[in-house]
Design a protein around this motif. Structure first.
Motif, PDB file in Angstrom:
ATOM      1  N   TYR A  97     -47.996-103.844  95.569  1.00 28.77           N
ATOM      2  CA  TYR A  97     -48.025-102.574  96.782  1.00 28.77           C
ATOM      3  C   TYR A  97     -47.229-101.642  96.561  1.00 28.77           C
ATOM      4  N   ASP A  98     -45.796-101.701  95.915  1.00 29.15           N
ATOM      5  CA  ASP A  98     -45.092-100.626  96.105  1.00 29.15           C
ATOM      6  C   ASP A  98     -44.423-100.284  94.764  1.00 29.15           C
ATOM      7  N   THR A 100     -41.828-100.376  92.986  1.00 25.17           N
ATOM      8  CA  THR A 100     -40.448 -99.984  93.006  1.00 25.17           C
ATOM      9  C   THR A 100     -39.842-100.521  91.477  1.00 25.17           C
ATOM     10  N   ASN A 103     -40.886 -98.334  89.045  1.00 28.43           N
ATOM     11  CA  ASN A 103     -40.211 -96.976  89.012  1.00 28.43           C
ATOM     12  C   ASN A 103     -38.893 -96.991  88.544  1.00 28.43           C
ATOM     13  N   MET A 104     -38.314 -98.356  88.446  1.00 23.45           N
ATOM     14  CA  MET A 104     -36.914 -98.416  88.063  1.00 23.45           C
ATOM     15  C   MET A 104     -36.522 -98.239  86.706  1.00 23.45           C
ATOM     16  N   PHE A 113     -28.071-103.591  86.751  1.00 23.69           N
ATOM     17  CA  PHE A 113     -29.091-103.749  87.614  1.00 23.69           C
ATOM     18  C   PHE A 113     -30.259-104.604  87.347  1.00 23.69           C
ATOM     19  N   PRO A 114     -30.440-105.523  88.170  1.00 23.41           N
ATOM     20  CA  PRO A 114     -31.615-106.456  87.890  1.00 23.41           C
ATOM     21  C   PRO A 114     -32.734-105.776  88.422  1.00 23.41           C
ATOM     22  N   ILE A 116     -35.992-106.049  90.166  1.00 25.59           N
ATOM     23  CA  ILE A 116     -36.529-106.798  91.202  1.00 25.59           C
ATOM     24  C   ILE A 116     -38.128-106.400  91.795  1.00 25.59           C
ATOM     25  N   LEU A 118     -40.049-107.619  94.787  1.00 26.13           N
ATOM     26  CA  LEU A 118     -39.916-108.244  96.075  1.00 26.13           C
ATOM     27  C   LEU A 118     -41.491-108.744  96.308  1.00 26.13           C
ATOM     28  N   PRO A 119     -42.414-108.169  96.419  1.00 26.23           N
ATOM     29  CA  PRO A 119     -43.574-108.625  96.721  1.00 26.23           C
ATOM     30  C   PRO A 119     -43.939-109.703  95.758  1.00 26.23           C
ATOM     31  N   ASP A 121     -41.999-111.605  94.398  1.00 23.73           N
ATOM     32  CA  ASP A 121     -40.839-112.408  94.202  1.00 23.73           C
ATOM     33  C   ASP A 121     -40.288-112.705  92.739  1.00 23.73           C
ATOM     34  N   VAL A 123     -37.635-111.448  89.387  1.00 28.05           N
ATOM     35  CA  VAL A 123     -36.427-110.890  89.174  1.00 28.05           C
ATOM     36  C   VAL A 123     -36.008-110.950  87.700  1.00 28.05           C
ATOM     37  N   MET A 133     -27.032-117.567  89.464  1.00 25.64           N
ATOM     38  CA  MET A 133     -28.075-117.557  90.803  1.00 25.64           C
ATOM     39  C   MET A 133     -28.316-118.774  91.110  1.00 25.64           C
TER      40      MET A 133
ATOM     41  N   TYR B  35     -32.277 -95.303  90.405  1.00 23.97           N
ATOM     42  CA  TYR B  35     -32.631 -96.624  90.483  1.00 23.97           C
ATOM     43  C   TYR B  35     -33.415 -96.880  91.882  1.00 23.97           C
ATOM     44  N   MET B  36     -32.463 -97.530  92.756  1.00 25.11           N
ATOM     45  CA  MET B  36     -33.179 -97.894  94.074  1.00 25.11           C
ATOM     46  C   MET B  36     -32.607 -96.799  95.247  1.00 25.11           C
ATOM     47  N   MET B  75     -48.863-101.388 104.184  1.00 26.12           N
ATOM     48  CA  MET B  75     -47.764-102.233 103.981  1.00 26.12           C
ATOM     49  C   MET B  75     -47.254-102.800 105.157  1.00 26.12           C
ATOM     50  N   SER B  79     -43.026-106.974 102.579  1.00 23.56           N
ATOM     51  CA  SER B  79     -41.537-106.899 102.427  1.00 23.56           C
ATOM     52  C   SER B  79     -40.819-105.217 102.595  1.00 23.56           C
ATOM     53  N   THR B  80     -41.578-104.403 102.127  1.00 20.21           N
ATOM     54  CA  THR B  80     -41.110-102.984 102.431  1.00 20.21           C
ATOM     55  C   THR B  80     -41.090-102.710 103.794  1.00 20.21           C
ATOM     56  N   GLN B 130     -32.549-113.407  97.902  1.00 17.69           N
ATOM     57  CA  GLN B 130     -32.475-112.874  96.695  1.00 17.69           C
ATOM     58  C   GLN B 130     -31.143-112.464  96.588  1.00 17.69           C
ATOM     59  N   SER B 131     -30.082-113.160  96.684  1.00 19.07           N
ATOM     60  CA  SER B 131     -28.595-112.867  96.583  1.00 19.07           C
ATOM     61  C   SER B 131     -28.162-112.166  95.257  1.00 19.07           C
ATOM     62  N   VAL B 135     -25.816-107.423  93.902  1.00 19.66           N
ATOM     63  CA  VAL B 135     -24.971-106.654  92.818  1.00 19.66           C
ATOM     64  C   VAL B 135     -25.229-105.256  93.013  1.00 19.66           C
ATOM     65  N   ILE B 136     -26.444-104.852  93.473  1.00 19.64           N
ATOM     66  CA  ILE B 136     -26.685-103.206  93.533  1.00 19.64           C
ATOM     67  C   ILE B 136     -26.118-102.386  94.524  1.00 19.64           C
TER      68      ILE B 136
END
Lengths: 137, 170
Positions: A97-98, A100, A103-104, A113-114, A116, A118-119, A121, A123, A133, B35-36, B75, B79-80, B130-131, B135-136
């Motif tokens: 749903y997002d 991201t 879009n990266m 940059f990994p 990711i 999240l929805p 889970d 990576v 990790m 990026y983010m 949402m 998570s968002t 998510q350790s 990094v970012i």
């Protein structure tokens, strides 16, 4: 802005730049390093670099960044389609749903940059980082 | 309810609406700049609110912005939502502290932008285990500085134009 405030911002900027440089200088590239006991880890040397897709606490896919291909992995929400082309990889499409991760855009081995999602889970990160990790967990 | 109180609520509602619209527009039409790293347009409204209305109103605007914008995008409690909330909580704390310390608007904006990124990374690291995302953080810190300057400049421009409202005791 006061002089003291400029100094604080400058300090934060220098600290962040130092962390980025330090990581770039001291992180080695993952040609075929020790997979920390992962039995599914690829045995042969990659043409490019071994990239891992981590779902929850396990690596569900390895792909060679030197081989043009497309992969599909299943996350918590839906499927993620990964495209590898010319030594770079990106999320071509994803069911979440997002968006991201989509879009990266493209990532390559010079990129720390990994990717990711999240929805789901998921990576996408180079194999060596993924093993680090796992070891920490 | 007196006329002053009604006016107060109207301005609070208008500022909240602006923050929600900017938040949704940014996530739907603009997306990450690098990026983010996002622009953080809704932070402009938080800065304006604390300067012209006060701390409690700024918290109300920020909370409404996160809850309503994620609710409208379907949402809520995803998570968002939690990541946004993490960022907003830390940036609001930073905003209150900077306001108490009487820091300049630009510095406040940059610190808020940085704290927003830090808050988001903390939520991802602690609650989503998510350790690797840590990094970012340096990239986000670096990216937050120009974004903070941009939002600070915009807030400064807006405040110079709406200053007369302040005299009316919003």
């Amino acid at each position: 802005m006061k002089k003291k405030e400029w100094l604080i911002i400058l300090l934060i900027g220098v600290l962040a730049a130092g962390m980025i440089l330090g990581r770039r200088l001291f992180s080695s590239s993952a040609g075929n390093p020790d997979p920390y006991g992962d039995v599914n880890a690829p045995k042969k040397e990659a043409k490019g670099e071994w990239i891992a897709v981590v779902h929850h606490d396990s690596i569900i896919l390895y792909f060679d960044s030197g081989l043009d291909s497309e992969y599909t992995v299943e996350g918590d929400v839906g499927e993620m389609h990964i495209e590898v082309r010319d030594g770079r990889w990106h999320v071509k499409d994803v069911e979440c749903y997002d968006y991201t991760c989509k879009n990266m855009g493209w990532a390559d081995q010079n990129n720390l940059f990994p990717i990711i999602c999240l929805p789901n889970d998921l990576v996408i990160v180079n194999a060596e980082t993924a093993w680090n990790m796992m070891e920490k967990e | 309810m007196g006329i002053e109180k009604t006016r107060h609520f109207i301005y609070l509602a208008l500022l909240s609406a602006m923050a929600i619209v900017l938040s949704i527009a940014e996530s739907v039409y603009i997306g990450p700049v690098f990026y983010m790293v996002r622009l953080g347009l809704a932070n402009i409204i938080a800065l304006i609110t604390i300067k012209i209305m006060g701390v409690r109103e700024m918290i109300a605007v920020n909370v409404m912005r996160v809850v309503i914008s994620t609710l409208m995008r379907g949402m809520i409690f995803s998570s968002t939502f939690w990541i946004s909330l993490g960022g907003v909580v830390l940036s609001s704390i930073a905003l209150i502290l900077m306001d108490k310390l009487k820091s300049s608007l630009m510095f406040t904006s940059i610190i808020c932008s940085i704290m927003h990124s830090v808050g988001q990374v903390i939520v991802v690291c602690l609650f989503y285990m998510q350790s690797g995302v840590a990094v970012i953080l340096p990239y986000l810190l670096l990216g937050s500085i120009p974004m903070g300057v941009l939002t600070g400049l915009t807030a400064q421009l807006v405040l110079s134009r709406i200053r007369p409202l302040k005299k009316n005791k919003i």
